[in-house]
Design an enzyme around this catalytic site. Structure first.
Site, PDB file in Angstrom:
ATOM      1  N   ASP A  78       0.939  -1.294   0.144  1.00 33.96           N
ATOM      2  CA  ASP A  78       0.001  -0.109   0.037  1.00 33.96           C
ATOM      3  C   ASP A  78       0.900   1.323   0.077  1.00 33.96           C
ATOM      4  OD1 ASP A  78      -2.302  -1.743   0.150  1.00 33.96           O
ATOM      5  OD2 ASP A  78      -3.247  -0.631   1.614  1.00 33.96           O
ATOM      6  N   ASP A 120      -1.693  -5.489   4.073  1.00 34.54           N
ATOM      7  CA  ASP A 120      -2.895  -4.996   4.226  1.00 34.54           C
ATOM      8  C   ASP A 120      -4.121  -6.007   3.760  1.00 34.54           C
ATOM      9  OD1 ASP A 120      -1.013  -2.940   4.852  1.00 34.54           O
ATOM     10  OD2 ASP A 120      -2.460  -1.323   4.580  1.00 34.54           O
ATOM     11  N   LYS A 121      -4.234  -6.174   2.498  1.00 37.50           N
ATOM     12  CA  LYS A 121      -5.307  -6.937   2.179  1.00 37.50           C
ATOM     13  C   LYS A 121      -5.258  -8.361   2.125  1.00 37.50           C
ATOM     14  CE  LYS A 121      -6.172  -3.220   1.785  1.00 37.50           C
ATOM     15  NZ  LYS A 121      -4.927  -2.741   1.632  1.00 37.50           N
ATOM     16  N   SER A 468      -5.551   4.911   5.331  1.00 36.67           N
ATOM     17  CA  SER A 468      -4.401   4.135   5.823  1.00 36.67           C
ATOM     18  C   SER A 468      -4.503   3.946   7.357  1.00 36.67           C
ATOM     19  CB  SER A 468      -3.092   4.468   5.352  1.00 36.67           C
ATOM     20  OG  SER A 468      -2.058   3.967   6.135  1.00 36.67           O
TER      21      SER A 468
END
Length: 557
Positions: A78, A120-121, A468
């Site tokens: 990210d 993150d994902k 974020s």
């Protein structure tokens, strides 16, 4: 064994010939086949060490009597994707990761899985896949980055983004920025504060899908390798006991996760990911309960960007189990939930010790009596908006000011860095939601620019996009319904007064119902920002942020 479908019997002789081509022995073909989902790549700092983790997992599986087989999953950084078209491709990978892992696991009939994510994902995508596939599964991440040091102070990636804002404001020189650039990210690992990656890795422990230390042991510590070996061993014991993800990820486990989310001060992105994971597990996780949980859950941790402590500090203080032990003193956790250890939550945390009451506040002395995240509603966000309350300065918990309206992130950043945003303003960035973006970009650049310009205690930001975990300040995201589907955020006009009351969960546009109705009647949706490729398919299928931005099956409601 499920893998008997591809390895046992005369009909499977052709299949076995292909296993022979892999160099698999007869002995290996008789053991449970364990898929190790490796998110290793050479572009994400949090993933560059995962090859070492995977090798350790393989050893653990083999030592415990399984046959380990590695296959890949993708991951986006990210930080590298931030602030340009690349960020449209971040959230959308969550579903690609879940879908591709489902395809690989079911096509090859694995008996069990070990998920090796970090960023993150990647973590929620693999949790979604685990719930969907529902074979014995353990998570072991790559671990957090150590904090950097600049001029003797601990720093992290959010400091880097804010340094750019400070340079634009004239309060930092190019040499100052260079010093940050060279030192804020000193090791591999997920960025060192309680950002989205670390939030989700910590919540794997709370959900019961990861072993103790999965969220906090730093990436560069040898203890992380030992943890990976134990994860490989643990999945074999799960296989023998037939403990599956849907046995672990129950409604009670998700309530535990929301509770600990509040106590830890996790990223607002957890409010997207937890409902999506629950959806795959067959659990309806209505975010209406978030404020109810927050109201009785004290916030015990202020990790970066909310405070001066980092993941390494939380690890040394006793980690997630120590925070859970503190919260359990108020009777706020279901201690009977089963976990990947084969034991209950209560049994797991029984001997946990809080070794540093400055990093993990005791329940008698919390940072606040309420949780780190708040869900807001009002005529601007009828279906909800989300804010990380623990990262908002006291003077911005209640704020009223004129709207400064932008239809994309880039225009807002230009105005902020150009000095056109002043104290008291409420910056509105719309058409950045799941459909409108498409892909619901994170807004770390504008929030960092606001902080860097010295406006963090006087300017709010509202978006139908998201933030974020490194964002701080009165940053209100996930405004639902989004602008692209005619949500009220689409009707805000320059200079409208917006009222924010975080403690009372209110987000109001000071415009009459009649005026809003008139604006709605003449509203025309924007033309799609992207008209080809994966993003167009994603935009056609994705639901709103308050539903977790899950993909809707056509014709199914």
């Amino acid at each position: 064994m499920k893998s008997d479908n591809v390895r046992q019997g005369m009909q499977q002789a052709p299949h076995r010939s292909l296993f022979n081509a892999l160099g698999m022995t007869q002995e290996e073909m008789k053991k449970p086949m364990v898929g190790i989902v490796s998110s290793y790549n050479e572009i994400v700092p949090g993933h560059m060490n995962l090859d070492k983790i995977v090798e350790a997992v393989k050893l653990g599986v083999a030592m415990a009597g399984g046959t380990p087989v590695v296959f890949p999953a993708i991951a986006v950084c990210d930080g590298i994707a931030m602030g340009h078209i690349g960020m449209k491709y971040s959230l959308v990978t969550r579903d690609l990761i879940a879908d591709s892992t489902e395809c690989m696991a079911l096509a090859h009939q694995f008996d069990a899985l070990v998920m090796v994510p970090n960023c993150d994902k990647n973590v929620p995508g693999l949790l979604m896949a685990a719930a969907r596939i529902n074979v014995p599964t353990v998570f072991v991440s790559g671990g957090p980055m150590l904090a950097g040091r600049v001029k003797g102070e601990k720093r992290s990636l959010s400091s880097m983004f804010e340094a750019v804002g400070s340079y634009a404001a004239g309060t930092m020189t190019e040499a100052d920025v260079q010093e940050f650039e060279d030192h804020v990210c000193p090791t591999c690992g997920s960025c060192s504060g309680m950002y989205t990656a670390n939030s989700m890795n910590c919540l794997t422990e709370v959900l019961g899908m990861g072993l103790q230390g999965n969220g906090t042991i730093p990436a560069v510590y040898s203890e992380r390798i030992k943890l990976a070996k134990h994860a490989g061993m643990a999945v074999m014991e799960m296989y023998r006991q037939n403990i599956r993800p849907r046995d672990i990820m129950t409604e009670a486990a998700f309530r535990n996760a929301l509770t600990m989310d509040m106590a830890l001060g996790c990223s607002t992105n957890s409010m997207l990911h937890l409902p999506a994971i629950a959806h795959e597990a067959g659990v309806d996780l209505n975010l209406d309960i978030a404020n109810e949980i927050s109201a009785k859950t004290p916030n015990l941790c202020h990790l970066a960007p909310a405070g001066p402590t980092y993941m390494e500090d939380l690890n040394e203080a006793g980690g997630i189990y120590a925070v859970m032990k503190e919260i359990s003193k108020k009777g706020l956790l279901d201690l009977n939930c089963i976990t990947v250890t084969g034991r209950t939550v209560g049994e797991n945390i029984q001997n946990a010790v809080n070794k540093n009451p400055e990093v993990i506040r005791p329940v008698e002395n919390p940072y606040s009596q309420t949780g780190g995240i708040a869900i807001l509603r009002g005529n601007l966000a009828p279906d909800s908006a989300v804010v990380k309350r623990s990262a908002v300065v006291a003077e911005m918990l209640k704020h009223e000011g004129p709207a400064r309206v932008f239809d994309c992130e880039e225009d807002a950043i230009e105005a902020i860095k150009g000095g056109r945003i002043v104290a008291g303003d409420v910056v509105v960035i719309r058409y950045e939601g799941p459909k409108g973006g498409p892909g619901m970009r994170e807004m770390l650049n504008p929030t960092s620019a606001i902080a860097g310009m010295g406006l963090g205690a006087s300017v709010a930001l509202i978006t139908d996009g998201r933030f974020s975990g490194a964002s701080r300040g009165a940053s209100i995201g996930h405004c639902s319904p989004e602008a692209a589907v005619g949500g009220p955020i689409a009707f805000v006009e320059e200079g409208d007064i917006i009222s924010i009351d975080i403690d009372n969960h209110k987000l109001e546009l000071k415009v009459s119902d009649q005026e809003l109705a008139a604006r709605r009647a003449k509203w025309q949706p924007m033309a799609p920002k992207v008209t080809e490729g994966y993003l167009t398919r994603y935009a056609a299928l994705v639901t709103s942020a308050d539903k977790g931005a899950v993909l809707q099956v056509p014709g199914k409601h």
